[in-house]
Design an enzyme around this catalytic site. Structure first.
Site, PDB file in Angstrom:
ATOM      1  N   GLY A   1       0.827  -1.191   0.000  1.00  0.00           N
ATOM      2  CA  GLY A   1       0.000   0.000   0.000  1.00  0.00           C
ATOM      3  C   GLY A   1       0.864   1.245   0.000  1.00  0.00           C
ATOM      4  N   SER A   2       0.407   2.264   0.724  1.00  0.00           N
ATOM      5  CA  SER A   2       1.069   3.558   0.694  1.00  0.00           C
ATOM      6  C   SER A   2       2.488   3.507   1.251  1.00  0.00           C
ATOM      7  CB  SER A   2       0.264   4.580   1.482  1.00  0.00           C
ATOM      8  OG  SER A   2      -1.006   4.713   0.888  1.00  0.00           O
ATOM      9  N   THR A   3       2.825   2.433   2.004  1.00  0.00           N
ATOM     10  CA  THR A   3       4.187   2.363   2.534  1.00  0.00           C
ATOM     11  C   THR A   3       5.196   2.154   1.403  1.00  0.00           C
ATOM     12  OG1 THR A   3       4.113  -0.021   2.872  1.00  0.00           O
ATOM     13  CG2 THR A   3       3.358   1.346   4.692  1.00  0.00           C
ATOM     14  N   PHE A   4       4.699   1.845   0.219  1.00  0.00           N
ATOM     15  CA  PHE A   4       5.577   1.634  -0.924  1.00  0.00           C
ATOM     16  C   PHE A   4       5.890   2.954  -1.625  1.00  0.00           C
ATOM     17  CE2 PHE A   4       6.338  -0.161  -5.312  1.00  0.00           C
ATOM     18  CZ  PHE A   4       7.427  -0.949  -4.980  1.00  0.00           C
TER      19      PHE A   4
END
Lengths: 381, 650
Positions: free
Chosen positions: B320-323
């Protein structure tokens, strides 16, 4: 006659003096070896075996001396009575005996359990000696004169075989044969019986019990069943062999003390002795036995009456058979038949039987000059 | 004098013959004794020794596993077990003996089958364990009945004990009985009741922990009972394995996660020490050692929160957004944007016929790189991903080690997935679509990472772009060996300026009023946290459900709810800890995952300051590597002298 006059002179004191004390000493020495081995078998404890064995021996020595002082003519007179009493007891065992170790051998008299087959070993000798005492030299050769002795031998042998106790049956039969042999029965007749026995062996095999067959087969090849029936023989040989020349030391026989050796306090006590004292110890004991047998033979030969000669010769042979069968059995020369080592193995009846026997042998020596007639009268022919 | 001289003569002759015969027989006996006791003496002496001497293998004590402060995580405790020596069961069948034993202790049918199998497999003198962990009363009852139970003995054994039970089970693994396929030359494996490592550290370091067997010569009697020991050769006890774990922190995390199905990994960004690795829910390693019933086993297997799986290394999740940090670094490196280039977010993004939404329906307006991360604007990342292209994004991810297993010292690690055009052609035989690049821009679609990879990515961002690798083993047998991270840990060659933008943006995620994790500040001035939230849809809320009133994630059944993610590091300056938090179906990254990360890092910080009170002074020296102080954040000078020593022994 001179010998006729000697009888009244035989007082109790004289009798005691004329006892062959050297033989008594030899017997006591062998018994002492037994005490030591029983002490070792219990891992250095007087109980449960050594102490009781000593008490029995002390009692049996008393019985032996009393018997030795009894006039030999009295034994002659009661020879048949005693024989038939023992035979009756054997029948009683058949009917009312109790089973111990898979065999019916014991008779309970309430306070004591007796083994009539042991008594029979002695009383058969007495009966046969009486029979041949009455036989003239020329009668012995007659075939018809063999009927009674063979019946006297066969009846107890068959009864003992039925118990079943192969070892004792063989001993009774061989003892009887030895008396016949000493009495002068022709050698070819023994050969005939031997051949007959061989011929009858396959038939006899049918009558053997399973465990007896197994023992014979195991004897022929013990390694086939190392944990079963062959176990006793294999372990006994290992114990003996590992004892070596000098042995492992008193109370240090690993095979015995780690219980690899079965029944070490009874039938296999010689193995334990030979493991702990080596070949030296084993041979020493055999020499002691040989000396006892030799004394017995000397007493027999020195006796001036046929009854005494046959009694001493027969009983000495019985003793010899105990020794030979036991040691041959534990060294793997013959099958395991369950014969104890005389004076050493733990057991009361055998001890008493043997000491009664020795009492008679010594008695023959004490009364060697007592004239015994063909029917037991003082003035014989 | 003699009245029947003939009879006497015959008797004397016959007696002499008989005596001769007796002499011959006695001589034969003497010869037989000579043969047995002299000629064959050696052979029988050997047989006698074989009779009485047993060679017994001695199992070495298995090495302990301890945490970085020496707290035992796996140790040995005494237990009593009932053993059977098959060869001593003379004359009767094993079955009969077992039936007899069953009157004293309980044996199940499967126990009996196992015993019969082991009896068949081993040689007859090898004892087979009938029952482990006997109670005192069972021991007493067996001892009383010993004479009737040939071949049975009571053995004092050691069994593995895990003092912390479930809390470190996934890291430690467990030991279990040897199976057929484990058997090799090591005779220890044939010992009854011997245990080998089946999972986790127990498996990875099994040979070190196992040690080597000793042997003892014992004298036994005819019934197989030991009489005394004749000689003894001691084996080599198993080596003690020290882990990088801080069990206190591990415990705290397990408690903090409660019932959640989640993974938390805490790593030292300077050297890759894994300080905590919690996968929740867990199992109790002690149960595996004892042996699970099939019911217990089914319960573990069928549990939808999969307690048997170490989610930290074997669970793969869309990051998700951690990427987004990876996407931004790739875009900056390719130069498709400059850091202050602004992109307009209207709340949705069109590509051909497809429409992609930002999580914020109203849109973020114009956002630059830093704002895009801080506020987690999806449209910004759709656009820069499209400009950068999937292969360049993958190249950056590869630098961070996200395309393969991290190589942590645990078995069963998964590698996640970083898609490329080639990958798709090779595995699916389909061309790559640009829409898939756009989706990958927000860490969804094909992209998959393990929580450990997420923590590693964060650690490499935080430590100035150095390619540390994660590991759990600190020392074996008191010997740290060669440093796990060479002093010159390879730099990943990320331009420091780009890293500075990303880490500052991550700082703002937590510590800026517009940040998505602004409610998760540590509240400790000298220990602020930076990070990035992520919320991953497991299933779209369907139109039908929307009409039925399902609006919010919480209204869905548990297994359809979003995954909550957070990666972070602390402190912001001169970082030390990196963390990844994945809460399966936990809702939002900012609402669920970030607070957990904050609490865990605060706990780590507190434990660090409470150092002297701990059993062993907290070793806060970097194990190695931080000498490259130019790229590391400024502040504390890099302790190069320690790096040079390689920290042998810890």
């Amino acid at each position: 006659m001179r010998s006729g006059l000697s009888t009244p002179e035989l007082t109790l004191g004289r009798k005691l003096i004329s006892i062959n004390w050297l033989l008594v000493l030899l017997i006591s020495m062998v018994a002492a070896v037994g005490f030591a081995m029983l002490y070792s078998a219990a891992n250095g404890s007087m109980s449960p075996w050594a102490e009781r064995q000593m008490l029995r021996f002390a009692f049996a020595v008393g019985v032996m001396i009393v018997i030795a002082t009894v006039n030999i003519r009295i034994w002659l007179r009661y020879a048949y009575v005693l024989y038939f009493m023992a035979l009756g007891l054997l029948v009683a065992v058949e009917v009312a005996g109790y089973v111990g170790m898979g065999a019916q051998r014991w008779l309970s008299l309430g306070f004591v359990n007796i083994q009539p087959s042991e008594l029979m070993k002695i009383f058969l000798v007495l009966a046969l000696a009486r029979y041949y005492n009455a036989s003239a030299i020329e009668d012995i050769g007659s075939i018809t004169r063999l009927i009674v002795p063979i019946a006297l031998i066969t009846a107890p042998t068959i009864l003992i075989l039925r118990q079943p106790d192969l070892g004792t049956a063989i001993m009774v039969a061989m003892t009887g044969g030895a008396v016949l042999f000493l009495a002068g029965v022709r050698l070819w007749k023994f050969a005939l019986v031997g051949i007959g026995a061989l011929a009858a062996a396959p038939i006899a095999w049918q009558f053997l019990h399973g465990y007896q067959k197994k023992r014979v087969l195991t004897f022929l090849n013990p390694e086939t069943d190392p944990l079963g029936a062959g176990y006793h023989i294999i372990q006994s040989k290992i114990a003996l062999g590992s004892g070596g020349l000098m042995g492992k030391g008193f109370m240090l026989g690993p095979q015995s003390h780690l219980h690899f050796l079965p029944e070490m306090q009874t039938d296999f006590i010689f193995t334990m002795l030979a493991e702990e004292f080596g070949l030296v110890g084993g041979l020493a004991l055999i020499v002691l036995y040989a000396l006892i047998v030799t004394y017995g033979i000397i007493i027999a030969v020195k006796s001036r009456n046929q009854f005494g000669r046959l009694v001493a010769g027969g009983i000495t042979t019985t003793f010899f058979l105990y020794v030979f069968i036991n040691i041959a059995m534990v060294t793997g020369l013959i099958p395991v038949v369950g014969v104890p080592l005389p004076l050493v193995s733990y057991g009361g009846t055998v001890m008493l039987t043997l000491m009664i026997g020795f009492g008679l042998v010594i008695g023959v020596g004490v009364h060697r000059d007592v004239p015994v007639g063909r029917r037991g009268e003082a003035e014989g022919l | 004098m003699n009245r029947d001289p003939d009879r006497h003569k015959i008797f004397t002759r016959r007696a002499a013959m008989l005596a001769g015969g007796k002499a011959i027989l006695l001589t034969a006996l003497c010869g037989r004794l000579y043969y047995l006791q002299v000629v064959e003496a050696d052979r029988y002496a050997t047989l006698a020794d074989e009779n009485r001497i047993n060679l017994r293998l001695l199992a070495p004590p298995r090495g302990r596993i301890i945490d970085r402060f020496g707290r035992p995580l796996a140790e040995n405790q005494q237990n009593y077990r009932l053993q059977l020596v098959p060869e001593d069961v003379k004359g009767s069948e094993i079955d009969e003996v077992l039936t007899h034993v069953q009157k004293i202790v309980t044996l199940t049918e499967s126990d009996r089958r196992r015993i019969v199998r082991e009896v068949r497999r081993n040689r007859a003198f090898v004892p087979v364990t009938l029952k482990e962990n006997l109670s005192w009363s069972e021991v007493a009852r067996i001892e009383i009945n010993a004479p009737d139970l040939p071949g049975l003995m009571i053995d004092v054994g050691r069994s593995r004990r895990y003092p912390y039970g479930p809390e470190a089970a996934h890291v430690l693994g467990y030991v279990a009985a040897v199976s057929e396929k484990d058997l090799d030359e090591d005779p220890l494996l044939k010992l009854p009741g011997f245990r080998v490592g089946r999972a986790g550290i127990e498996k990875v370091h099994d040979l070190d922990l196992r040690g080597t067997g000793g042997s003892s010569e014992v004298e036994v009697n005819a019934f197989g009972r030991m009489i005394r020991e004749l000689s003894r050769r001691e084996g080599q006890p198993g080596a003690e394995v020290m882990l990088t774990l801080d069990m206190g922190l591990q415990e705290y995390i397990a408690k903090r996660l409660g019932e959640e199905s989640a993974s938390v990994v805490v790593m030292d960004v300077r050297n890759g020490d894994v300080l905590a690795m919690v996968s929740n829910p867990s199992y109790d390693s002690n149960d595996f050692n004892r042996g699970l019933s099939s019911g217990e086993w089914q319960q573990l297997v069928n549990n939808e929160r999969s307690p048997l799986i170490n989610k930290s290394i074997a669970g793969v999740y869309s990051p998700g957004s951690t990427f987004k940090m990876m996407v931004l670094l790739a875009a900056l490196e390719k130069g498709v944007i400059s850091p202050d280039h602004k992109i307009h977010c209207s709340g949705e993004y069109e590509l051909g016929d497809a429409k992609f939404h930002c999580w914020k329906r109203r849109g973020h307006g114009f956002v630059d790189a830093m704002e895009a991360i801080t506020e987690s604007c999806d449209v910004y990342f759709y656009e820069i991903a499209k400009r950068t292209g999937i292969d360049r994004i993958a190249a950056t991810a590869r630098k961070f080690g996200l395309d393969e297993p991290t190589g942590v010292d645990l078995p069963g690690e998964q590698g996640g997935l970083i898609p490329t055009r080639d990958w798709k052609r090779a595995t699916r035989d389909e061309p790559w679509h640009q829409g898939e690049t756009v989706i990958a821009g927000i860490g969804q679609g094909f992209v998959l990472l393990t929580p450990l990879q997420m923590a590693l990515m964060t650690a490499r961002l935080a430590n100035g772009g150095r390619a540390i690798t994660p590991h759990l083993t600190r020392a074996i047998g008191g010997n740290a060996g060669a440093p796990r991270q060479p002093a010159d840990v390879q730099s990943m060659n990320i331009p420091p300026g780009h890293l500075a933008i990303v880490t500052e943006a991550m700082n703002r995620v937590v510590n800026h009023p517009t940040g998505t994790a602004r409610r998760s500040e540590t509240g400790i001035e000298e220990f602020p946290m930076a990070g990035k939230t992520g919320t991953v849809q497991v299933r779209r809320i369907s139109k039908l459900e929307r009409e039925q009133g399902v609006r919010k994630n919480e209204d869905l059944p548990w297994k359809y709810r979003d995954h909550a993610l957070f990666v972070g590091f602390a402190p912001v300056e001169n970082p030390r800890y990196a963390i990844s938090v994945v809460v399966e179906h936990g809702g939002g990254g900012s609402s669920t995952a970030a607070p957990i990360a904050r609490d865990v890092l605060v706990e780590a910080y507190n434990r660090q300051s409470a150092g002297p009170g701990l059993p062993i002074a907290y070793d806060d020296r970097p194990r190695n590597g931080n000498s490259d102080s130019a790229t590391a954040s400024s502040g504390e000078p890099a302790p190069t002298e320690i790096a040079d020593r390689g920290e042998g022994g810890g």
